[in-house]
Scaffold this active site. Sequence first.
Site, PDB file in Angstrom:
ATOM      1  N   ASP A   1      -2.539  10.282  -9.706  1.00 47.20           N
ATOM      2  CA  ASP A   1      -2.187   8.870  -9.830  1.00 47.20           C
ATOM      3  C   ASP A   1      -2.756   8.366 -11.141  1.00 47.20           C
ATOM      4  O   ASP A   1      -2.943   9.138 -12.076  1.00 47.20           O
ATOM      5  CB  ASP A   1      -2.689   8.061  -8.627  1.00 47.20           C
ATOM      6  CG  ASP A   1      -4.176   8.254  -8.358  1.00 47.20           C
ATOM      7  OD1 ASP A   1      -4.907   8.637  -9.301  1.00 47.20           O
ATOM      8  OD2 ASP A   1      -4.622   8.014  -7.222  1.00 47.20           O
TER       9      ASP A   1
ATOM     10  N   SER B   1     -14.495   8.020  -5.043  1.00 47.77           N
ATOM     11  CA  SER B   1     -13.210   8.636  -4.724  1.00 47.77           C
ATOM     12  C   SER B   1     -12.993   9.975  -5.405  1.00 47.77           C
ATOM     13  O   SER B   1     -12.105  10.726  -5.011  1.00 47.77           O
ATOM     14  CB  SER B   1     -12.068   7.683  -5.096  1.00 47.77           C
ATOM     15  OG  SER B   1     -12.118   7.334  -6.476  1.00 47.77           O
TER      16      SER B   1
ATOM     17  N   HIS C   1      -6.940   9.617 -10.707  1.00 51.79           N
ATOM     18  CA  HIS C   1      -7.457  10.793 -10.006  1.00 51.79           C
ATOM     19  C   HIS C   1      -6.666  12.054 -10.348  1.00 51.79           C
ATOM     20  O   HIS C   1      -5.437  12.037 -10.311  1.00 51.79           O
ATOM     21  CB  HIS C   1      -7.403  10.573  -8.488  1.00 51.79           C
ATOM     22  CG  HIS C   1      -8.177   9.390  -8.026  1.00 51.79           C
ATOM     23  ND1 HIS C   1      -7.585   8.172  -7.755  1.00 51.79           N
ATOM     24  CD2 HIS C   1      -9.505   9.227  -7.794  1.00 51.79           C
ATOM     25  CE1 HIS C   1      -8.520   7.311  -7.371  1.00 51.79           C
ATOM     26  NE2 HIS C   1      -9.690   7.923  -7.390  1.00 51.79           N
TER      27      HIS C   1
END
Length: 319
Positions: free
Chosen positions: A294, A46, A297
Site C-alpha cells: 500500500d 504496523s 507497507h
Amino acid sequence: MNEWTIYFAGQNTRGGVNASARLQQQSQMDKKQAFQAKKLFVFGDSYADTGNNKDEAGCWKQPYGITYPGHPSGRFSDGRLLTDFLAKFYGLKTPTAYRFIKDKDDPHLQYGVNFAYGGTGVFAIGEGYPDLAGQIDLLKKYLNDSFINKFGITDPKSHGPSIPLIVDLPAYISSVVNKLAEDMESLHKLGARKIAVTGMPPQGCAPALAPSVDQCNETFNTFVGYHNSLLNGAVSRLNGASGDSSYLILDLNSSFTAVFNSGISNGTRCLSVDSEGQPLYKVCNDTKSAFYWDGIHPTQAGWRAAYDLALKDALEEIN
C-alpha cells in the site's frame, strides 16, 4: 511516519517473579558462547504487528494476506513481514500475537510473543493504542506470570508520555530517539540478551510520500537520516554503558535502498482503495513485482528482498 520495531531475542524467559534475575544470570553465562535464541519478543507498530490491532485496522479485510496465509491475518501486507523472516532466521516459528494468547500455559508461548500494535508509536497517541512502554509493561506481566490476554484489561496505553506538540521537528526526532533508548535500556535491565531496533526506512520513497514514481521526497528522507544518525549514537552509548554488545540496529534504510537499486521500483503500490478506504480493492497482477503493498507497507516480496539483500548478512555478522 513512525515505523519502528524492537526485537528482543531471549533464551529463558518464563517463571515467576525471579524470571528477570534468572534471565540476567543466564545472559552473563552465555556472553562467551554463540547466541541461540529460543524465543522472540516483538515490540512495534504496523511494520511488525501480526494480528494485535483487530478492532479498526483494514488489514483484517480482503485482500490483505492474499499471498500468505491466503486470508487476512492482521499483517499490514499481502503476506509475511520482517517479523516472520527474523523468526525463521533464528529457527523459530513466528511468535503469536499477544491478543491470541489464551493464558500463561498457551503452547504458542514457546516461541515468544508479538506485542507490536499497528498504528501505535513510541509516545502515546491515544486510547486503544499501546505505546512502547505499554507493550514492555505487558512483557513484565508475562515474566511475572500475571499474563492477561486483553489489551483493554491491562490498559497498557497509560504508561508512556503523550506525543509532544511538534513545533520543532529535529527536537521531536531527538525526543523519539531518547525515548527509544530509555525503553531499550529497560528491556536490557529485564535481562534481554539481544535487543535489535530497526532504523527508520527511507519513507520519503514510499508511494504515500514520494512526489512521483521512482522518485523520493528528499526533504523527508533528510529527517530520516537525522533520526538514524541519532539512533546510531544512542545504541553506541547503550553498548558502551552495558559493557557488551546487546544492542544492535537493523538498518532498514540501507536494506530498502539496496532493493530499490537492484531494479525493483519503489514508486508503485500493489493495493488501491477508494477515497474512504472502503474494501473496493484493485490488486496488482503480480505482488512479487511490487515493493510496496500500500502507500507505506512493503509486500511480502519487498520484505523478503530487503532481508535477502542486506538484513540476513547483518544478522549473521552480529549473531
